[in-house]
Motif scaffolding. Structure first.
Motif, short mmCIF file in Angstrom:
data_model
loop_
_atom_site.label_atom_id
_atom_site.label_comp_id
_atom_site.label_asym_id
_atom_site.label_seq_id
_atom_site.Cartn_x
_atom_site.Cartn_y
_atom_site.Cartn_z
N ASP A 211 -9.10 -3.96 7.61
CA ASP A 211 -7.87 -4.83 8.71
C ASP A 211 -6.67 -5.76 7.99
O ASP A 211 -5.48 -5.77 8.47
CB ASP A 211 -8.03 -5.85 9.92
N LEU A 212 -6.64 -6.16 6.84
CA LEU A 212 -6.65 -7.25 5.77
C LEU A 212 -4.92 -6.12 5.18
O LEU A 212 -4.18 -6.30 4.87
CB LEU A 212 -7.25 -7.49 4.99
N LEU A 213 -5.85 -4.69 4.36
CA LEU A 213 -4.52 -3.90 4.26
C LEU A 213 -3.46 -4.04 4.89
O LEU A 213 -2.48 -4.07 5.28
CB LEU A 213 -5.48 -3.39 3.74
N ASP A 214 -4.16 -3.10 6.20
CA ASP A 214 -2.84 -3.31 7.16
C ASP A 214 -1.51 -4.55 7.79
O ASP A 214 -0.47 -4.01 7.66
CB ASP A 214 -3.69 -2.28 8.39
N ALA A 215 -2.82 -5.66 7.48
CA ALA A 215 -1.98 -6.75 8.35
C ALA A 215 -0.97 -7.28 6.89
O ALA A 215 0.28 -7.81 6.65
CB ALA A 215 -2.87 -7.81 8.00
N PHE A 216 -0.89 -6.61 5.83
CA PHE A 216 -0.50 -6.97 4.44
C PHE A 216 0.73 -5.95 4.08
O PHE A 216 1.99 -6.25 3.51
CB PHE A 216 -1.25 -6.45 2.75
N ILE A 217 0.57 -4.34 4.68
CA ILE A 217 1.55 -3.99 4.25
C ILE A 217 2.65 -3.70 5.32
O ILE A 217 3.75 -3.43 5.16
CB ILE A 217 0.63 -2.24 4.05
N GLN A 218 1.95 -4.16 6.61
CA GLN A 218 2.47 -4.54 7.72
C GLN A 218 4.17 -5.83 7.48
O GLN A 218 4.72 -5.95 8.08
CB GLN A 218 1.83 -4.32 9.09
N ALA A 219 3.21 -6.45 6.42
CA ALA A 219 4.05 -7.64 6.22
C ALA A 219 4.59 -7.52 5.45
O ALA A 219 6.67 -7.99 5.49
CB ALA A 219 3.20 -9.08 5.88
N LEU A 220 4.84 -5.68 4.76
CA LEU A 220 5.54 -6.29 3.30
C LEU A 220 6.43 -5.12 3.97
O LEU A 220 7.79 -5.66 3.70
CB LEU A 220 4.76 -4.73 2.34
N ALA A 221 6.51 -4.29 5.26
CA ALA A 221 7.73 -3.74 5.85
C ALA A 221 8.17 -4.01 6.55
O ALA A 221 9.36 -4.73 6.63
CB ALA A 221 7.17 -2.80 6.41
N VAL A 272 -0.99 4.67 6.36
CA VAL A 272 -0.89 3.83 4.96
C VAL A 272 0.69 4.16 4.73
O VAL A 272 1.57 2.74 4.45
CB VAL A 272 -2.04 3.55 4.46
N ALA A 273 1.45 5.42 4.12
CA ALA A 273 2.05 6.04 3.68
C ALA A 273 3.13 5.62 4.22
O ALA A 273 4.40 5.28 3.21
CB ALA A 273 1.80 7.49 3.09
N ALA A 274 3.31 5.99 5.70
CA ALA A 274 4.25 5.16 6.98
C ALA A 274 5.14 3.76 6.27
O ALA A 274 6.21 3.88 5.86
CB ALA A 274 4.27 6.42 7.39
N TRP A 275 3.83 2.93 6.69
CA TRP A 275 4.96 1.52 6.49
C TRP A 275 4.60 1.32 4.96
O TRP A 275 5.49 0.49 4.49
CB TRP A 275 3.06 0.86 6.75
N LEU A 276 4.64 2.27 4.36
CA LEU A 276 5.10 1.82 2.51
C LEU A 276 6.00 2.55 2.16
O LEU A 276 6.27 1.91 1.12
CB LEU A 276 3.49 1.73 1.80
N HIS A 277 6.50 3.24 3.16
CA HIS A 277 7.50 4.34 2.48
C HIS A 277 8.27 3.83 1.81
O HIS A 277 9.14 4.43 0.80
CB HIS A 277 7.73 5.70 3.27
N ASP A 278 9.54 2.56 2.15
CA ASP A 278 9.61 1.96 1.84
C ASP A 278 9.94 0.92 0.90
O ASP A 278 10.74 -0.14 0.45
CB ASP A 278 11.23 1.57 2.98
N CYS A 279 8.92 0.36 0.44
CA CYS A 279 8.25 -0.45 -0.72
C CYS A 279 9.07 -0.97 -1.75
O CYS A 279 9.22 -2.72 -1.80
CB CYS A 279 6.92 -0.97 -0.50
N VAL A 415 -1.56 8.24 -0.81
CA VAL A 415 -0.43 7.83 -0.29
C VAL A 415 1.01 7.84 -1.56
O VAL A 415 1.75 8.09 -1.08
CB VAL A 415 -0.60 6.42 0.09
N PRO A 416 0.95 7.66 -2.02
CA PRO A 416 2.13 8.14 -3.28
C PRO A 416 3.01 9.20 -2.72
O PRO A 416 3.94 8.66 -2.65
CB PRO A 416 1.76 7.58 -4.58
N GLU A 417 2.13 10.30 -2.96
CA GLU A 417 2.68 11.19 -2.27
C GLU A 417 3.56 10.82 -1.43
O GLU A 417 4.80 12.03 -0.94
CB GLU A 417 1.83 12.80 -2.56
N TYR A 418 3.02 11.16 -0.70
CA TYR A 418 3.07 10.57 1.06
C TYR A 418 4.54 10.47 1.25
O TYR A 418 5.54 10.32 1.77
CB TYR A 418 2.60 10.32 2.28
N ALA A 419 4.24 8.80 0.82
CA ALA A 419 5.70 7.64 1.11
C ALA A 419 6.78 8.13 -0.46
O ALA A 419 7.99 7.45 0.46
CB ALA A 419 5.29 6.52 0.82
N GLY A 420 6.54 9.03 -1.29
CA GLY A 420 7.36 8.73 -2.46
C GLY A 420 7.95 10.22 -2.46
O GLY A 420 9.46 10.73 -2.69
#
Length: 522
Positions: A211-221, A272-279, A415-420
């Protein structure tokens, strides 16, 4: 799901598991449950079998910082054929507050056990006055049932905090007669509850980290989207689109994706990859991200161009020339907004305008447009020039670099392969790594289609009105023919109708102008 699911009813009471397996076998069974809901179901089932109870309830302790409460999470009753899981509707199964008007709630036996951390063993709930069993009586009246003996136990974690309460109903003898829960039943159930609490606490800890990871990556997005109002909500829509298309792929039973499926861990990996795809856009200049006009960000900008035209008009003594200058200024203002396409004729006109001059305060003649202004006004798509486009494109290199340095656990290693991979092309002419279709995973190819479709249909782009689906599908169709996007993913997206779900929630009604997708599949 209805209020509860029906299991095989039987008037025959559940017999206690008198030949109890070893402790190690119990731990193995508990450890085999990989979801919190499934584990609570298992805990209640094991406790019933150990004690011969015909029913029971598992309460999950919830403390969200506002109020502490017990939530009905699993309910079993073999006589009534009831077996619910964690998603029982709140309208039917209410939470039990541990405190009422600031005072401890000792009238309810489950909340009392949670507060005192001590078990309660009752021979007959109808004859005790220690607790309020009006809810139990109401349940019995509604279902033609008779609750009698009850054993209620706390589940304590390694810090001695309550994480749940286990309640067992109606112990039975070997021949099916009602009996009280014995001291041996209580001791056995308490011992099992300790093992169960350890397993449950571990899963709750893993879930809290998730849950913390989800909240963090969504905050980044959200930070990325806030930095640029022109791509607002892009990072939040890509997970929606990606997961819609992936769901269609999993549902494809006889097509290209027939062998494609995602388990729970793989779904989370894609999420996770979808949320981080443009970090990587966190490292991109806001001046470039927010460039809503072609001349925006230049030292002079459009206001300076307008001032030059005004000076040229004022200096001219020819009415025809004045009219031409005004028309040219209107033209410059129009193309400054950007768009999806710019003709060769328009670019030639920009060059011709640049060759004209205006007198400064000293009477010296200067070109109406500078070289930088000509360069930017001749941008063929959008408002970003080649140098700025390269700067934005570097975000994907940064994204991959950031993600590859993170210590993802094995379940998230892709995750890096999907997002990248969402800017790669099927013919290998994409970036950053020039991968071909055969070198890319299906999730990465899905994300590529999702990224393009969202960009085409986004409502916030300043250089174009919201694009209707017919135009977006036509562009995607051409990109498929040009080996830019994956043809099978594109076909799946259209044929599955998942675009309708997305359009209904995220597009304007006037954008939805497509009824039949067959013209875009040829």
């Amino acid at each position: 799901m209805d209020t509860y699911e029906r299991i095989s009813s039987s008037s025959t009471p559940v017999q206690p598991n008198w030949s109890v397996d070893s402790t190690s076998d119990l731990l193995v069974r508990l450890a085999q449950e990989h979801s919190i809901g499934g584990l609570m179901h298992r805990i209640l089932k094991e406790a019933r079998q150990l004690t011969g109870a015909e029913g029971g309830t598992f309460y999950r302790f919830v403390d969200d910082g506002d109020r502490s409460r017990l939530v009905f999470s699993v309910i079993h009753n073999t006589v009534l054929g009831i077996e619910t899981m964690d998603d029982a509707p709140a309208a039917r199964w209410h939470a039990i507050p541990l405190y009422h008007e600031g005072e401890p709630n000792h009238r309810n036996v489950a909340s009392h056990v949670a507060l005192t951390r001590e078990p309660v063993n009752i021979a007959d709930v109808y004859t005790t006055e220690s607790f309020d069993f009006s809810g139990t009586r109401q349940f019995d009246e509604e279902h033609g049932y008779r609750s009698q003996s009850m054993l209620t136990l706390p589940l304590l974690n390694h810090e001695d905090h309550v994480i749940g309460v286990l309640q067992l109903i109606n112990a039975r003898t070997r021949d099916g007669r009602n009996r009280s829960f014995s001291a041996k039943d209580q001791a056995t159930a308490q011992a099992m509850a300790k093992f169960a609490a350890i397993t449950l606490d571990n899963q709750l800890l893993v879930q809290s980290h998730k849950d913390l990871l989800d909240a963090f990556i969504q905050a980044l997005a959200r930070i990325i989207d806030v930095r640029s109002p022109h791509t607002s909500a892009h990072c939040q829509r890509i997970p929606v689109l990606t997961e819609l298309i992936a769901r269609a792929a999993c549902e494809d039973s006889d097509g290209y994706f027939a062998d494609f499926n995602l388990n729970a861990d793989e779904w989370y990996e894609l999420h996770v990859a979808a949320w981080l795809h443009d970090c990587g856009k966190l490292a991109t200049s806001e001046v470039i991200l927010n460039k809503g006009r072609k001349l925006q960000g230049l030292l002079d900008g459009f206001d300076a161009v307008r001032a030059r035209f005004a000076a040229a008009v004022a200096a001219s003594r020819d009415d025809r020339e004045k009219a031409d200058l005004r028309e040219d200024l209107t033209f410059i203002e129009r193309i400054n907004r950007g768009g999806e396409f710019m003709s060769d004729e328009d670019m030639a006109r920009v060059e011709a305008i640049a060759a004209r001059s205006w007198p400064d305060v000293n009477g010296e003649l200067n070109p109406l447009l500078t070289d930088d202004e000509v360069l930017n006004l001749c941008i063929t798509r959008g408002t970003i020039n080649a140098e700025e486009r390269a700067a934005i494109n570097r975000h994907i290199d940064i994204t991959i670099d950031i993600l590859e340095q993170l210590p993802f656990p094995p379940k998230l290693r892709r995750v890096p392969e999907y997002a990248g991979g969402h800017h790669e092309r099927m013919d290998g002419r994409g970036y950053p790594r020039g991968l071909t279709r055969d070198q890319m995973s299906i999730p990465a190819r899905i994300m590529g289609v999702a990224d393009v479709f969202e960009a085409l249909t986004a409502k916030e782009r300043p250089y174009k009105p919201p694009m209707p689906l017919s135009q977006a599908f036509s562009i995607l169709q051409k990109m498929r023919h040009d080996n830019h996007i994956d043809p099978d993913v594109f076909e799946l997206f259209l044929k599955s109708g998942k675009w309708k779900d997305y359009a209904r929630e995220h597009l304007l009604p006037e954008q939805n102008d497509v009824e039949d997708v067959s013209p875009y599949l040829v």
